[in-house]
Design an enzyme around this catalytic site. Structure first.
Site, PDB file in Angstrom:
ATOM      1  N   TYR A  75      11.690  52.891  47.215  1.00  0.00           N
ATOM      2  CA  TYR A  75      12.227  53.696  48.342  1.00  0.00           C
ATOM      3  C   TYR A  75      13.710  53.377  48.529  1.00  0.00           C
ATOM      4  CZ  TYR A  75      12.657  55.255  53.267  1.00  0.00           C
ATOM      5  OH  TYR A  75      13.051  55.853  54.445  1.00  0.00           O
TER       6      TYR A  75
ATOM      7  N   SER B  50      18.666  56.252  54.421  1.00  0.00           N
ATOM      8  CA  SER B  50      18.000  55.204  55.218  1.00  0.00           C
ATOM      9  C   SER B  50      18.889  53.968  55.212  1.00  0.00           C
ATOM     10  CB  SER B  50      16.655  54.851  54.578  1.00  0.00           C
ATOM     11  OG  SER B  50      16.177  53.607  55.060  1.00  0.00           O
TER      12      SER B  50
HETATM   13  P1  NAI Z   1       7.452  61.475  58.319  1.00  0.00           P
HETATM   14  O1  NAI Z   1       6.515  60.815  57.356  1.00  0.00           O
HETATM   15  O2  NAI Z   1       7.047  61.713  59.729  1.00  0.00           O
HETATM   16  O3  NAI Z   1       7.976  62.854  57.692  1.00  0.00           O
HETATM   17  C1  NAI Z   1       8.228  63.059  56.331  1.00  0.00           C
HETATM   18  C2  NAI Z   1       7.747  64.457  55.985  1.00  0.00           C
HETATM   19  O4  NAI Z   1       8.104  64.743  54.627  1.00  0.00           O
HETATM   20  C3  NAI Z   1       6.212  64.607  56.098  1.00  0.00           C
HETATM   21  O5  NAI Z   1       5.885  65.712  56.912  1.00  0.00           O
HETATM   22  C4  NAI Z   1       5.771  64.818  54.651  1.00  0.00           C
HETATM   23  O6  NAI Z   1       4.652  65.678  54.523  1.00  0.00           O
HETATM   24  C5  NAI Z   1       7.018  65.428  54.042  1.00  0.00           C
HETATM   25  N1  NAI Z   1       7.059  65.228  52.582  1.00  0.00           N
HETATM   26  C6  NAI Z   1       7.084  64.057  51.921  1.00  0.00           C
HETATM   27  N2  NAI Z   1       7.096  64.282  50.591  1.00  0.00           N
HETATM   28  C7  NAI Z   1       7.094  65.634  50.441  1.00  0.00           C
HETATM   29  C8  NAI Z   1       7.084  66.477  49.297  1.00  0.00           C
HETATM   30  N3  NAI Z   1       7.071  65.980  48.060  1.00  0.00           N
HETATM   31  N4  NAI Z   1       7.082  67.813  49.485  1.00  0.00           N
HETATM   32  C9  NAI Z   1       7.087  68.338  50.743  1.00  0.00           C
HETATM   33  N5  NAI Z   1       7.075  67.580  51.859  1.00  0.00           N
HETATM   34  C10 NAI Z   1       7.083  66.245  51.696  1.00  0.00           C
HETATM   35  O7  NAI Z   1       8.746  60.554  58.275  1.00  0.00           O
HETATM   36  P2  NAI Z   1      10.123  60.627  59.082  1.00  0.00           P
HETATM   37  O8  NAI Z   1      10.315  59.318  59.671  1.00  0.00           O
HETATM   38  O9  NAI Z   1      10.225  61.855  59.901  1.00  0.00           O
HETATM   39  O10 NAI Z   1      11.127  60.744  57.829  1.00  0.00           O
HETATM   40  C11 NAI Z   1      12.113  61.739  57.685  1.00  0.00           C
HETATM   41  C12 NAI Z   1      13.236  61.163  56.862  1.00  0.00           C
HETATM   42  O11 NAI Z   1      13.834  60.077  57.564  1.00  0.00           O
HETATM   43  C13 NAI Z   1      12.801  60.594  55.504  1.00  0.00           C
HETATM   44  O12 NAI Z   1      13.773  60.910  54.526  1.00  0.00           O
HETATM   45  C14 NAI Z   1      12.781  59.104  55.741  1.00  0.00           C
HETATM   46  O13 NAI Z   1      12.961  58.374  54.557  1.00  0.00           O
HETATM   47  C15 NAI Z   1      13.955  58.969  56.688  1.00  0.00           C
HETATM   48  N6  NAI Z   1      13.957  57.730  57.448  1.00  0.00           N
HETATM   49  C16 NAI Z   1      12.997  57.456  58.389  1.00  0.00           C
HETATM   50  C17 NAI Z   1      13.015  56.257  59.084  1.00  0.00           C
HETATM   51  C18 NAI Z   1      12.006  55.893  60.127  1.00  0.00           C
HETATM   52  O14 NAI Z   1      12.023  54.755  60.615  1.00  0.00           O
HETATM   53  N7  NAI Z   1      11.125  56.792  60.533  1.00  0.00           N
HETATM   54  C19 NAI Z   1      14.061  55.258  58.812  1.00  0.00           C
HETATM   55  C20 NAI Z   1      14.999  55.638  57.806  1.00  0.00           C
HETATM   56  C21 NAI Z   1      14.939  56.830  57.157  1.00  0.00           C
END
Ligand code: NAI
Length: 247
Positions: free
Chosen positions: A139, A126
């Site tokens: 985070y 991130s």
């Molecule tokens: P999201 O919240 O839509 O997806 C994250 C997914 O990870 C969810 O489906 C959740 O159930 C799953 N998850 C979380 N902890 C888990 C665990 N312990 N075991 C199994 N599944 C787990 O979020 P998004 O935005 O798609 O995030 C994806 C990646 O992108 C993450 O690493 C996030 O930190 C990163 N990111 C997102 C940004 C944004 O603005 N959306 C910005 C910077 C980084």
């Protein structure tokens, strides 16, 4: 390829891009996949913060395939709280989901990745790894750690032709971004006005779409496109970190 956090915003967009390119995909998430998972793929419901569940993921994966061309460590949680209110359990939860999981997935995936002969790991970090704001320190620390882990993995795995890189998304239109807006780091109002305010602060003047991150993940995973790139970090943030915050 195997991707964690497959059911989230960036995860689903990534599953789609790899499937469209003809890859067989193993998706992992603790939440249900909200639609039909691609037919020739495998969806495993599991919590990657639990080492015993991680073992089970790779047992199932080995039954499904004898090699992996890519591992995408994408799942993460974001706990929004001032540092002094953060509990040890919350700190540990963040590290277990966001950082330890990437180490463990790489360790368990290693024999399958090695067998590919042209594999890649992409760690989804991130912009908070390099610049951050209030109430999100655990985070940010987990994402910074992921960059150091990326470099360490790249060095150790190079001999087996496993490349390891990280992407650093900025604000991307997913449930995690919407939930994180309660941090009040952009001025108030409803979700829409907060999103507009956030967008106005990027150089591009907008928030990213999950597909724009997924395409970069695909580029770094595909040996045909990025065979000489390893140990690197790619910021994908519409220019947000390019501008001096004091101006
Ligand atoms: P999201 O919240 O839509 O997806 C994250 C997914 O990870 C969810 O489906 C959740 O159930 C799953 N998850 C979380 N902890 C888990 C665990 N312990 N075991 C199994 N599944 C787990 O979020 P998004 O935005 O798609 O995030 C994806 C990646 O992108 C993450 O690493 C996030 O930190 C990163 N990111 C997102 C940004 C944004 O603005 N959306 C910005 C910077 C980084």
């Amino acid at each position: 390829m195997l991707i964690t956090g497959a059911a989230g915003g960036i995860g689903r967009a990534t599953v789609k891009i790899f499937c469209e390119a003809g890859w067989r995909v193993i998706g992992v998430d603790r939440a249900d996949y909200p639609e039909q998972f691609p037919e020739n793929g495998l969806f495993i419901r599991a919590d990657i913060s639990r080492p015993e569940e991680m073992e089970n993921i790779f047992n199932q994966s080995r039954a499904f395939t004898d090699k992996l061309d890519a591992l995408v460590n994408n799942a993460a949680v974001q706990i929004v709280k001032p540092l002094v209110e953060l509990t040890v359990e919350e700190w540990d939860t963040t590290m277990a989901s966001n950082l330890r999981s990437a180490f463990l997935a790489a360790k368990l995936a290693y024999p399958l990745l090695k067998r590919s002969g042209r594999a890649a790991i992409v760690n989804v970090s991130s912009v908070h790894a390099v610049q951050t704001s209030a109430s999100i320190a655990s985070y940010a620390a987990s994402k910074g750690g992921l960059l150091a882990l990326t470099r360490g993995m790249a060095i150790e795995f190079a001999a087996d032709n496993i490349r390891v890189n990280a992407v650093l998304p900025g604000a991307v239109n997913t449930p995690m971004l919407h939930a994180g807006l309660v941090r009040d780091h952009v001025s108030g109002g409803d979700l829409r006005s907060r999103l507009e305010n956030l967008a106005s602060k990027t150089v591009n003047g907008r928030i990213g779409e999950p597909e724009e991150i997924a395409r970069a993940i695909y580029f770094l995973a595909d040996e045909d496109q990025s065979s000489f790139i390893t140990g690197q970090s790619l910021i994908i943030d519409g220019g947000a970190t390019a501008r001096l915050s004091t101006e």
